[in-house]
Design a protein around this motif. Structure first.
Motif, PDB file in Angstrom:
ATOM      1  N   VAL A 248       3.055   2.384   7.883  1.00  0.00           N
ATOM      2  CA  VAL A 248       2.679   2.833   6.539  1.00  0.00           C
ATOM      3  C   VAL A 248       2.707   4.352   6.532  1.00  0.00           C
ATOM      4  CG1 VAL A 248       0.902   2.802   4.760  1.00  0.00           C
ATOM      5  CG2 VAL A 248       1.232   0.800   6.227  1.00  0.00           C
ATOM      6  N   ILE A 271      -3.938  -2.239   1.861  1.00  0.00           N
ATOM      7  CA  ILE A 271      -2.643  -2.405   2.523  1.00  0.00           C
ATOM      8  C   ILE A 271      -2.782  -3.194   3.816  1.00  0.00           C
ATOM      9  CG2 ILE A 271      -0.815  -1.160   3.748  1.00  0.00           C
ATOM     10  CD1 ILE A 271      -1.135   1.064   1.645  1.00  0.00           C
ATOM     11  N   VAL A 294       3.878   4.873   0.546  1.00  0.00           N
ATOM     12  CA  VAL A 294       2.940   4.762  -0.574  1.00  0.00           C
ATOM     13  C   VAL A 294       2.930   6.070  -1.354  1.00  0.00           C
ATOM     14  CG1 VAL A 294       0.553   4.363  -1.243  1.00  0.00           C
ATOM     15  CG2 VAL A 294       1.526   3.129   0.721  1.00  0.00           C
ATOM     16  N   ALA A 337       5.919   1.710  -2.513  1.00  0.00           N
ATOM     17  CA  ALA A 337       4.847   1.240  -3.389  1.00  0.00           C
ATOM     18  C   ALA A 337       4.339   2.428  -4.203  1.00  0.00           C
ATOM     19  CB  ALA A 337       3.719   0.619  -2.579  1.00  0.00           C
ATOM     20  N   CYS A 339       1.855   3.785  -6.429  1.00  0.00           N
ATOM     21  CA  CYS A 339       0.478   3.540  -6.884  1.00  0.00           C
ATOM     22  C   CYS A 339      -0.087   4.726  -7.659  1.00  0.00           C
ATOM     23  CB  CYS A 339      -0.422   3.247  -5.684  1.00  0.00           C
ATOM     24  SG  CYS A 339       0.095   1.871  -4.653  1.00  0.00           S
ATOM     25  N   VAL A 375       1.318  -2.875  -4.123  1.00  0.00           N
ATOM     26  CA  VAL A 375       1.422  -2.918  -2.669  1.00  0.00           C
ATOM     27  C   VAL A 375       1.856  -4.293  -2.196  1.00  0.00           C
ATOM     28  CG1 VAL A 375       0.028  -2.886  -0.567  1.00  0.00           C
ATOM     29  CG2 VAL A 375      -0.167  -1.023  -2.213  1.00  0.00           C
TER      30      VAL A 375
END
Length: 489
Positions: A248, A271, A294, A337, A339, A375
């Motif tokens: 990640v 996550i 992310v 992802a 967000c 996610v």
């Protein structure tokens, strides 16, 4: 690859269709019940018919939303009065249908809006007050007196009675996992907050999961609508005997520690649980097969559905885009992802990635609704991509189609066309609207025009386009749309 029987949360595209699009990336297939058995907005599905359908399936695995099988859908679980015993009788089909069973249940939400579109009718007058009362109840756990509220006593009792019934059912679902009927159970927290009765219930369920020593098979994290896709990815990984190793990455050092709107925990915490639910292992960068990037939550109350901003900060978008390019240059499959804001993707990030062809090189993308939805969808796609690579079944055309589909939905619609359409229609973005049948054709034609204009300008996934005449309004409102992405010859 495998054939999966799916009982979705409801008939919205993200629940009914996204799991099949994810499965197709790995060369697998999803079976869905006939439309007349599934719920459609406030019309409940047929739980007894769904139980019969599931018991008679021939498939390699089952992915099931327990609210749908037991009560007829997510909204039905908030509205129906079926007793616990009736629901448990329908869940008996889980013992007769295809195994293994990957199941999901949702802790009931308490939205901060005077809107009864998806709630009991009294929500139109008391929704915000119930949300505040819910938060006060959570903060006052253990207090001698209940908090003061303007909500009438009869409504307070009904609100909590429904929650108590659903909490008992969630406890029963933990029992099915402990018994081994469920191979995996995901407990989602639907549109919650740091302080809310739902957050307390969710924490209680997590405690029981620990006490029952089920943390390897029961996962709890924010989200709801994406869980079908996540569990399809888990079924794929289990069948292939391959747990993708995923790192990640975030361009902002504190990005994973931020709590996104509508959620009770930092994004990084969600996550970790989402990855486990999808059948992946989170590892350090050096040991990873692929990377989830992310684009972290941004400060403020802007939201692409309820409070669309005039613009977004270019700095975070530029940093995330640079990180994606660097990781792709290393030869790693990357899913993104987004967000940054609720209910849509960051237009500046999309434009950065589309400008030099970077977007088309992604293994997956998501940027819709809550951070949990985003996610989970991105991870599910990345797991399917990696399982397909490992098993030799990767369908690159299906992967590109899904990449195009998510961009159309998450940016071209949610953060570009929808705000424009709602301004044109003069509707209140803080409430769900309704499109009458007499206006549907005109509205969908306008939506298709806006989608095509933005898609041509971006040119982000060459070779794909929205099929002419495919746009529809599945719930007769502009919050979500359905459409088909086709090869553009």
């Amino acid at each position: 690859m495998i054939d999966i029987a799916l009982v979705p949360l409801d008939d919205r595209p993200v629940c009914r269709s996204l799991p099949a699009l994810v499965a197709a990336v790995a060369g697998a297939r999803v079976q869905v019940p006939p439309a007349d058995l599934l719920p459609a907005q406030r019309r409940p599905g047929d739980p007894d018919g769904l139980a019969r359908w599931l018991a008679g399936r021939r498939a390699d695995a089952t992915v099931v939303a327990l609210e749908t099988l037991g009560l007829g859908g997510l909204i039905a679980s908030r509205l129906r009065d079926d007793p616990v015993t009736a629901v448990l009788g329908r869940w008996a089909a889980l013992r007769q249908g295809p195994a293994p069973v990957y199941a999901a249940t949702v802790v009931q939400r308490t939205p901060d809006a005077d809107d009864a579109g998806e709630e009991p009718d009294y929500w139109a007058r008391h929704g915000r007050a119930l949300h505040a009362y819910s938060a006060a109840l959570h903060r006052g756990i253990g207090a001698a007196e209940l908090p003061v509220t303007t909500v009438p006593a009869a409504i307070r009792r009904d609100f909590l009675r429904r929650r108590q019934r659903n909490h008992v059912l969630n406890q029963a679902a933990l029992g099915l996992a402990a018994e081994g009927v469920l191979d995996t159970l995901v407990v989602g927290a639907d549109d919650t907050a740091v302080a809310a009765v739902g957050t307390a219930e969710w924490q209680w369920l997590r405690t029981w999961t620990s006490w029952l020593e089920l943390t390897d098979r029961v996962l709890a994290h924010p989200g709801a609508d994406e869980i079908g896709a996540v569990l399809v990815a888990r079924a794929l990984a289990t069948a292939a005997g391959h747990a993708p190793r995923i790192a990640v990455a975030c361009a902002d050092p504190d990005g994973l520690d931020r709590v996104a709107r509508y959620e009770p925990v930092p994004v990084g915490v969600g996550i970790a649980s989402q990855a486990a639910a999808a059948g992946a292992a989170v590892v350090d960068h050096a040991a990873a097969d692929a990377v989830l990037v992310v684009h972290p939550p941004q400060p403020g109350d802007a939201d692409w559905a309820t409070a669309p901003p005039a613009d977004t900060d270019p700095g975070p978008a530029a940093r995330t885009a640079a990180l994606v390019r660097r990781l792709l240059a290393e030869g790693r499959p990357v899913a993104l992802a987004d967000c940054a804001l609720g209910n849509g993707a960051d237009p500046r990030l999309v434009a950065e990635l589309a400008a030099d062809g970077t977007y088309a090189r992604l293994a997956g993308f998501a940027g819709w609704n809550t951070a949990g939805n985003t996610v989970g969808s991105a991870l599910a796609t990345l797991v399917a991509y990696e399982v397909g690579r490992a098993a030799g079944t990767l369908d690159r055309s299906a992967a590109r189609r899904l990449l195009a589909h998510r961009l159309v939905d998450d940016h071209v619609w949610m953060s570009y066309a929808r705000p424009r359409l709602r301004r044109e229609r003069g509707t209140d973005p803080t409430r769900h609207d309704h499109v009458p049948d007499a206006e549907t054709a005109r509205v969908t034609d306008r939506i298709e025009q806006l989608l095509r204009e933005r898609w041509r300008h971006l040119d982000a996934v060459p070779g794909f386009a929205v099929a002419a005449g495919s746009v529809s309004l599945p719930w007769h409102r502009t919050y979500e749309i359905d459409f088909t992405v086709e090869e553009d010859r």
